[in-house]
Design a protein around this motif. Structure first.
Motif, PDB file in Angstrom:
ATOM      1  N   HIS A 175      57.018  57.568  40.291  1.00  0.00           N
ATOM      2  CA  HIS A 175      57.910  56.703  41.068  1.00  0.00           C
ATOM      3  C   HIS A 175      58.904  57.537  41.876  1.00  0.00           C
ATOM      4  N   ASP A 176      59.439  58.582  41.244  1.00  0.00           N
ATOM      5  CA  ASP A 176      60.380  59.461  41.958  1.00  0.00           C
ATOM      6  C   ASP A 176      59.698  60.165  43.119  1.00  0.00           C
ATOM      7  N   ILE A 177      58.478  60.609  42.868  1.00  0.00           N
ATOM      8  CA  ILE A 177      57.738  61.309  43.934  1.00  0.00           C
ATOM      9  C   ILE A 177      57.484  60.372  45.106  1.00  0.00           C
ATOM     10  N   GLU A 178      57.122  59.126  44.799  1.00  0.00           N
ATOM     11  CA  GLU A 178      56.880  58.159  45.877  1.00  0.00           C
ATOM     12  C   GLU A 178      58.155  57.895  46.673  1.00  0.00           C
ATOM     13  N   ASP A 179      59.250  57.740  45.965  1.00  0.00           N
ATOM     14  CA  ASP A 179      60.522  57.497  46.666  1.00  0.00           C
ATOM     15  C   ASP A 179      60.911  58.694  47.535  1.00  0.00           C
ATOM     16  N   ALA A 180      60.694  59.877  46.987  1.00  0.00           N
ATOM     17  CA  ALA A 180      61.022  61.087  47.761  1.00  0.00           C
ATOM     18  C   ALA A 180      60.150  61.175  49.006  1.00  0.00           C
ATOM     19  N   LEU A 181      58.876  60.828  48.869  1.00  0.00           N
ATOM     20  CA  LEU A 181      57.974  60.869  50.024  1.00  0.00           C
ATOM     21  C   LEU A 181      58.408  59.862  51.081  1.00  0.00           C
ATOM     22  N   ARG A 182      58.785  58.676  50.626  1.00  0.00           N
ATOM     23  CA  ARG A 182      59.266  57.666  51.588  1.00  0.00           C
ATOM     24  C   ARG A 182      60.454  58.207  52.387  1.00  0.00           C
ATOM     25  N   ALA A 183      61.397  58.787  51.675  1.00  0.00           N
ATOM     26  CA  ALA A 183      62.597  59.301  52.346  1.00  0.00           C
ATOM     27  C   ALA A 183      62.247  60.444  53.295  1.00  0.00           C
ATOM     28  N   LYS A 184      61.365  61.328  52.862  1.00  0.00           N
ATOM     29  CA  LYS A 184      60.992  62.466  53.706  1.00  0.00           C
ATOM     30  C   LYS A 184      60.246  61.998  54.949  1.00  0.00           C
ATOM     31  N   LEU A 185      59.376  61.024  54.781  1.00  0.00           N
ATOM     32  CA  LEU A 185      58.634  60.525  55.947  1.00  0.00           C
ATOM     33  C   LEU A 185      59.585  59.915  56.963  1.00  0.00           C
ATOM     34  N   ARG A 186      60.538  59.131  56.470  1.00  0.00           N
ATOM     35  CA  ARG A 186      61.498  58.525  57.416  1.00  0.00           C
ATOM     36  C   ARG A 186      62.291  59.610  58.129  1.00  0.00           C
ATOM     37  N   GLY A 187      62.729  60.607  57.374  1.00  0.00           N
ATOM     38  CA  GLY A 187      63.525  61.662  57.982  1.00  0.00           C
ATOM     39  C   GLY A 187      62.746  62.475  59.004  1.00  0.00           C
TER      40      GLY A 187
END
Lengths: 165, 277
Positions: B4-16
């Motif tokens: 779950h943390d990895i998915e959230d981190a990926l979401r944030a990185k993609l947006r950035g």
């Protein structure tokens, strides 16, 4: 005077353009290419509107066209030879985030098209697996599998340093 | 890290990483305009089909009249011994084509593109366009500006790509050393992105623009030349448009004696608004 089908098509298409631009940008990683891809996809959608099955939602149908267009788009020789590496705002962010962004985009470029599409649809556009499958034109299991593969490939770019040691 | 943390981190990185690159709402407007153009064009085609059917009916009726009338005419001619038929004079509009250049350039020239645009409109013909200087700007050693191309015709048409330029120098028609956004300070450094070739649809009365840039200081032993007349050949070729009124000094650059750098035809002004996306 404009006829009714074009007006209703544009009205239906308008709210999808924002997400289409985001999808195309994530797939092409270039602003100009993204706009070109969405424009060509919109024209294709208009020309093929008769092929859309009744009661089919426009969103996955149109996003699938956008995704196909992104796959077919090949950067022109001119831009491939002479374009600058990244838009100014990417460089302007600076610091660790910018470097992380570059790592991530480089990692995205390395992914096969189908896997990158699944990752983008799932984690950038926050679509459900059902929508990922519908847009990708694959089964639900295949969509899940592609997302898993993409996640595994990208995770190394943002895993905290302590887990890498 | 959990999944779950990895998915959230990926979401944030993609947006950035991706959000700053996403085209703005003007891009969405351009897409909708392209669809509207295509829809209008489809409507015109349907109208043309109806007219075509009408013409076919009229043509069939005319053929009946001609056959019957022709039989009567032949009958009368045989009786009178004279044809009385006068062929209509054939007329063709005069066309002014560019003359061969006395100094062929190794630089890129206009690429013919006779095929209709993807949205079905025809490429603008030189006969319906007029050219004028729109604005001018300058920096250390270089000058440039926008040249506007106005559609004076009654139907929409399209332009895409780079024009080619010739100049009248000392009374001779000379090919200019045209480069395509090769690195001139005005055309490329405004926002760090190269101009991109785009299909431009020109409704009647609308303008398209291309930017030019040239050196106005002596770069070497060769003296500068100046042209008070620019001959503008459209991307698909054909007769040239003539533009006069603002002498352009050509002092060389990028290995060309008569260097001038141009940007592709755009729907928006370059120098006032910065580089089009």
């Amino acid at each position: 005077m404009r006829d009714e089908p074009s007006v209703s098509f544009e009205a239906e298409l308008r709210p999808l353009l924002s997400v289409a631009m985001r999808l195309a940008t994530a797939m092409r990683l270039d602003r100009d290419d993204a706009e070109d891809a969405v424009q060509e996809a919109a024209l294709r959608a208009w020309r093929r509107r008769g092929n859309r099955r009744p009661n089919t939602e426009l969103r996955p149908w149109f996003l699938a066209i956008v995704a196909n267009q992104c796959r077919e788009t090949r950067r022109s020789r001119w831009t491939s030879v002479l374009r600058f590496a990244d838009p100014p705002e990417a460089a302007a962010t600076g610091g660790h985030d910018a470097a992380g962004g570059l790592d991530l985009t480089a990692a995205l470029r390395r992914l096969p098209h189908d896997v990158r599409l699944a990752v983008v649809l799932r984690y950038y556009l926050d679509l459900s697996f059902e929508e990922v499958a519908a847009t990708s034109g694959c089964s639900l299991d295949a969509a899940r599998s592609r997302v898993r593969r993409g996640l595994a490939a990208l995770a190394v770019t943002f895993t905290p340093p302590e887990t890498n040691q | 890290m959990s999944d779950h943390d990895i998915e959230d981190a990926l979401r944030a990185k993609l947006r950035g990483a991706i959000d700053p690159r996403v085209p703005d709402v003007n891009a969405e407007r351009r897409v909708l305009a392209a669809v509207a153009d295509a829809a209008r064009n489809d409507g015109a085609h349907r109208f043309g089909l109806r007219v075509g059917r009408g013409i076919a009916t009229a043509f069939a009726a005319a053929m009946v009249v001609l056959v019957v009338g022709g039989a009567l005419t032949v009958s009368l001619l045989l009786r009178n011994g004279s044809t009385g038929i006068h062929p209509a004079p054939a007329t063709a509009p005069p066309v002014i084509a560019p003359s061969p250049s006395p100094s062929p350039s190794a630089f890129p020239t206009a690429t013919p593109s006779p095929t209709p645009s993807p949205i079905g409109l025809q490429a603008c013909d030189a006969s319906v366009l007029t050219a004028r200087f729109h604005d001018q700007d300058g920096a250390a050693g270089t000058a440039g500006g926008d040249i506007a191309l106005r559609n004076n015709g009654s139907v929409a048409c399209t332009l895409k790509g780079y024009v080619n330029l010739q100049g009248i120098i000392n009374g001779r028609r000379m090919e200019l050393g045209v480069t395509h956004s090769a690195g001139g300070p005005l055309l490329n450094n405004t926002n760090g992105t190269l101009p991109k070739v785009r299909l431009v649809t020109l409704q009647p009365g609308e303008n398209a623009y291309f930017a030019y840039e040239h050196s106005d200081v002596i770069n070497g032993p060769t003296p500068c030349s100046a042209t008070a007349t620019l001959l503008i050949t459209l991307p698909q070729g054909g007769p040239a448009l003539t533009l006069t009124g603002s002498p352009i000094s050509l002092c060389g650059g990028f290995g060309a004696k008569l260097w001038i750098d141009i940007a592709p035809i755009s729907s928006v002004v370059y120098f006032t608004n910065g580089m089009p996306g």
